[in-house]
Design a protein around this motif. Sequence first.
Motif, PDB file in Angstrom:
ATOM      1  N   ASP A   8      19.523  26.009 108.307  1.00 19.14           N
ATOM      2  CA  ASP A   8      18.175  26.439 107.953  1.00 19.14           C
ATOM      3  C   ASP A   8      18.069  27.958 108.013  1.00 19.14           C
ATOM      4  O   ASP A   8      17.475  28.576 107.151  1.00 19.14           O
ATOM      5  CB  ASP A   8      17.132  25.840 108.905  1.00 19.14           C
ATOM      6  N   PHE A  12      17.261  31.039 104.524  1.00 14.73           N
ATOM      7  CA  PHE A  12      16.112  31.921 104.405  1.00 14.73           C
ATOM      8  C   PHE A  12      16.426  33.259 105.067  1.00 14.73           C
ATOM      9  O   PHE A  12      17.353  33.392 105.821  1.00 14.73           O
ATOM     10  CB  PHE A  12      14.908  31.356 105.182  1.00 14.73           C
ATOM     11  N   ARG A  37      16.747  25.582 100.908  1.00 15.16           N
ATOM     12  CA  ARG A  37      15.332  25.874 101.138  1.00 15.16           C
ATOM     13  C   ARG A  37      14.474  24.708 100.699  1.00 15.16           C
ATOM     14  O   ARG A  37      13.552  24.302 101.392  1.00 15.16           O
ATOM     15  CB  ARG A  37      14.915  27.142 100.394  1.00 15.16           C
ATOM     16  N   VAL A 102       6.634  29.213 105.166  1.00 12.98           N
ATOM     17  CA  VAL A 102       7.648  29.651 104.205  1.00 12.98           C
ATOM     18  C   VAL A 102       6.947  30.497 103.158  1.00 12.98           C
ATOM     19  O   VAL A 102       5.990  30.041 102.520  1.00 12.98           O
ATOM     20  CB  VAL A 102       8.358  28.443 103.557  1.00 12.98           C
ATOM     21  N   VAL A 129      11.770  33.305 101.455  1.00  7.96           N
ATOM     22  CA  VAL A 129      12.743  32.786 100.498  1.00  7.96           C
ATOM     23  C   VAL A 129      13.546  33.945  99.914  1.00  7.96           C
ATOM     24  O   VAL A 129      13.001  34.818  99.236  1.00  7.96           O
ATOM     25  CB  VAL A 129      12.053  31.976  99.379  1.00  7.96           C
TER      26      VAL A 129
END
Length: 159
Positions: A8, A12, A37, A102, A129
Amino acid sequence: GERSQDRDRRAFHRTRAPRDGSVRYRERERGDGLRRREQFLKQHADALFIDCRSEMEYLFVGHPVGAQHVAWNDGPEWAVNPHFVGQVKKLAGTNHATRPIVLICRSGNRSREAGEELERAGFTQVFNVLHGFEGELNDHHQRNSLAGWRFEGLPWEQC
Protein backbone atom coordinates in the motif's frame (compact mmCIF):
# COMPACT_ATOMS: atom_id res chain seq x y z
CA GLY A 1 -0.45 -7.86 7.43
CA GLU A 2 2.76 -5.92 7.32
CA ARG A 3 3.61 -7.08 3.78
CA SER A 4 0.22 -5.76 2.54
CA GLN A 5 0.88 -2.41 4.23
CA ASP A 6 4.27 -2.19 2.48
CA ARG A 7 2.55 -2.68 -0.90
CA ASP A 8 0.00 0.00 0.00
CA ARG A 9 2.78 2.43 0.86
CA ARG A 10 4.53 1.80 -2.46
CA ALA A 11 1.28 2.41 -4.36
CA PHE A 12 0.95 6.00 -3.16
CA HIS A 13 2.87 8.93 -1.93
CA ARG A 14 2.05 8.84 1.75
CA THR A 15 2.35 11.69 4.13
CA ARG A 16 3.52 11.13 7.66
CA ALA A 17 3.69 13.78 10.30
CA PRO A 18 6.99 13.38 12.17
CA ARG A 19 7.02 14.07 15.90
CA ASP A 20 8.64 17.48 15.35
CA GLY A 21 5.50 18.66 13.50
CA SER A 22 7.12 18.92 10.07
CA VAL A 23 5.57 17.15 7.11
CA ARG A 24 7.42 14.84 4.72
CA TYR A 25 6.44 13.04 1.56
CA ARG A 26 8.31 9.99 0.42
CA GLU A 27 8.16 8.94 -3.21
CA ARG A 28 7.24 5.32 -3.70
CA GLU A 29 8.20 2.96 -6.46
CA ARG A 30 6.32 3.18 -9.73
CA GLY A 31 5.59 0.00 -11.66
CA ASP A 32 2.01 -1.22 -11.30
CA GLY A 33 1.28 1.27 -8.53
CA LEU A 34 -1.91 2.67 -10.04
CA ARG A 35 -3.51 -0.77 -10.17
CA ARG A 36 -2.50 -1.22 -6.51
CA ARG A 37 -4.16 2.12 -5.75
CA GLU A 38 -7.42 0.95 -7.26
CA GLN A 39 -7.11 -2.31 -5.29
CA PHE A 40 -6.36 -0.31 -2.10
CA LEU A 41 -9.57 1.67 -2.60
CA LYS A 42 -11.56 -1.54 -3.06
CA GLN A 43 -10.00 -3.14 0.04
CA HIS A 44 -10.52 -0.03 2.17
CA ALA A 45 -14.20 0.66 1.64
CA ASP A 46 -14.01 3.39 4.28
CA ALA A 47 -11.38 5.34 2.30
CA LEU A 48 -12.50 8.76 1.11
CA PHE A 49 -11.33 9.44 -2.46
CA ILE A 50 -11.00 13.19 -3.12
CA ASP A 51 -10.28 14.80 -6.48
CA CYS A 52 -8.78 18.16 -5.55
CA ARG A 53 -8.50 19.66 -9.04
CA SER A 54 -10.56 22.62 -10.19
CA GLU A 55 -14.26 22.20 -10.79
CA MET A 56 -13.77 22.54 -14.56
CA GLU A 57 -11.08 19.83 -14.61
CA TYR A 58 -13.27 17.52 -12.52
CA LEU A 59 -16.32 18.02 -14.72
CA PHE A 60 -14.89 18.31 -18.22
CA VAL A 61 -11.53 16.50 -18.22
CA GLY A 62 -13.06 13.65 -16.23
CA HIS A 63 -12.45 12.10 -12.83
CA PRO A 64 -12.04 8.66 -11.27
CA VAL A 65 -15.30 6.85 -10.63
CA GLY A 66 -16.20 7.29 -6.97
CA ALA A 67 -14.01 10.35 -6.38
CA GLN A 68 -15.67 13.27 -4.64
CA HIS A 69 -14.71 16.80 -5.59
CA VAL A 70 -13.15 19.27 -3.15
CA ALA A 71 -10.98 21.83 -4.96
CA TRP A 72 -7.60 22.61 -3.39
CA ASN A 73 -7.51 25.77 -5.48
CA ASP A 74 -9.71 27.03 -8.28
CA GLY A 75 -9.96 29.79 -10.86
CA PRO A 76 -10.16 32.51 -11.74
CA GLU A 77 -7.38 33.53 -9.33
CA TRP A 78 -6.22 30.01 -8.35
CA ALA A 79 -6.13 30.90 -4.67
CA VAL A 80 -5.96 28.04 -2.18
CA ASN A 81 -9.41 27.10 -0.94
CA PRO A 82 -9.49 28.31 2.69
CA HIS A 83 -12.29 25.81 3.43
CA PHE A 84 -10.51 22.74 2.01
CA VAL A 85 -9.71 21.09 5.35
CA GLY A 86 -13.19 21.76 6.73
CA GLN A 87 -14.86 20.39 3.60
CA VAL A 88 -12.78 17.20 3.76
CA LYS A 89 -13.51 16.83 7.49
CA LYS A 90 -17.21 17.13 6.77
CA LEU A 91 -17.05 14.40 4.09
CA ALA A 92 -14.83 12.16 6.25
CA GLY A 93 -17.10 12.33 9.28
CA THR A 94 -16.26 11.89 12.93
CA ASN A 95 -13.34 9.53 12.30
CA HIS A 96 -11.63 11.98 9.94
CA ALA A 97 -8.32 11.79 11.81
CA THR A 98 -7.89 8.06 11.17
CA ARG A 99 -9.98 7.46 8.04
CA PRO A 100 -7.88 6.82 4.91
CA ILE A 101 -8.01 9.88 2.65
CA VAL A 102 -6.84 9.36 -0.94
CA LEU A 103 -6.14 12.51 -2.94
CA ILE A 104 -5.75 12.87 -6.69
CA CYS A 105 -5.12 15.86 -8.93
CA ARG A 106 -3.80 16.22 -12.49
CA SER A 107 -0.22 15.06 -11.92
CA GLY A 108 0.25 14.67 -8.16
CA ASN A 109 1.50 18.13 -7.18
CA ARG A 110 -1.65 19.85 -5.92
CA SER A 111 -2.77 16.71 -4.13
CA ARG A 112 0.63 16.57 -2.39
CA GLU A 113 0.16 20.14 -1.14
CA ALA A 114 -3.42 19.39 -0.09
CA GLY A 115 -2.25 16.26 1.74
CA GLU A 116 0.37 18.20 3.64
CA GLU A 117 -2.32 20.64 4.78
CA LEU A 118 -4.58 17.78 5.90
CA GLU A 119 -1.75 16.32 7.96
CA ARG A 120 -1.08 19.66 9.61
CA ALA A 121 -4.78 19.62 10.55
CA GLY A 122 -4.46 16.21 12.25
CA PHE A 123 -5.32 13.70 9.53
CA THR A 124 -3.05 10.65 9.89
CA GLN A 125 -3.92 8.41 6.91
CA VAL A 126 -3.37 10.64 3.88
CA PHE A 127 -2.37 9.23 0.49
CA ASN A 128 -1.53 11.04 -2.74
CA VAL A 129 -2.01 9.20 -6.05
CA LEU A 130 1.37 9.20 -7.77
CA HIS A 131 1.13 10.67 -11.29
CA GLY A 132 -2.43 11.88 -10.66
CA PHE A 133 -5.25 11.62 -13.16
CA GLU A 134 -3.36 12.71 -16.29
CA GLY A 135 0.32 12.11 -15.48
CA GLU A 136 3.39 14.10 -16.42
CA LEU A 137 4.02 15.93 -19.69
CA ASN A 138 5.72 14.01 -22.49
CA ASP A 139 8.35 15.49 -24.84
CA HIS A 140 5.54 17.13 -26.85
CA HIS A 141 4.05 18.75 -23.73
CA GLN A 142 1.04 16.43 -23.73
CA ARG A 143 -0.44 14.53 -20.81
CA ASN A 144 -2.13 11.09 -20.74
CA SER A 145 0.70 9.47 -22.67
CA LEU A 146 3.19 8.44 -19.95
CA ALA A 147 1.31 7.67 -16.75
CA GLY A 148 -1.74 8.53 -14.72
CA TRP A 149 -5.10 7.12 -13.72
CA ARG A 150 -6.69 7.59 -17.14
CA PHE A 151 -3.60 6.39 -19.06
CA GLU A 152 -3.65 3.15 -17.06
CA GLY A 153 -7.25 2.49 -18.10
CA LEU A 154 -8.63 2.72 -14.59
CA PRO A 155 -12.34 3.57 -14.24
CA TRP A 156 -13.21 7.20 -14.88
CA GLU A 157 -16.17 9.25 -16.02
CA GLN A 158 -16.81 12.62 -17.58
CA CYS A 159 -19.77 15.01 -17.56
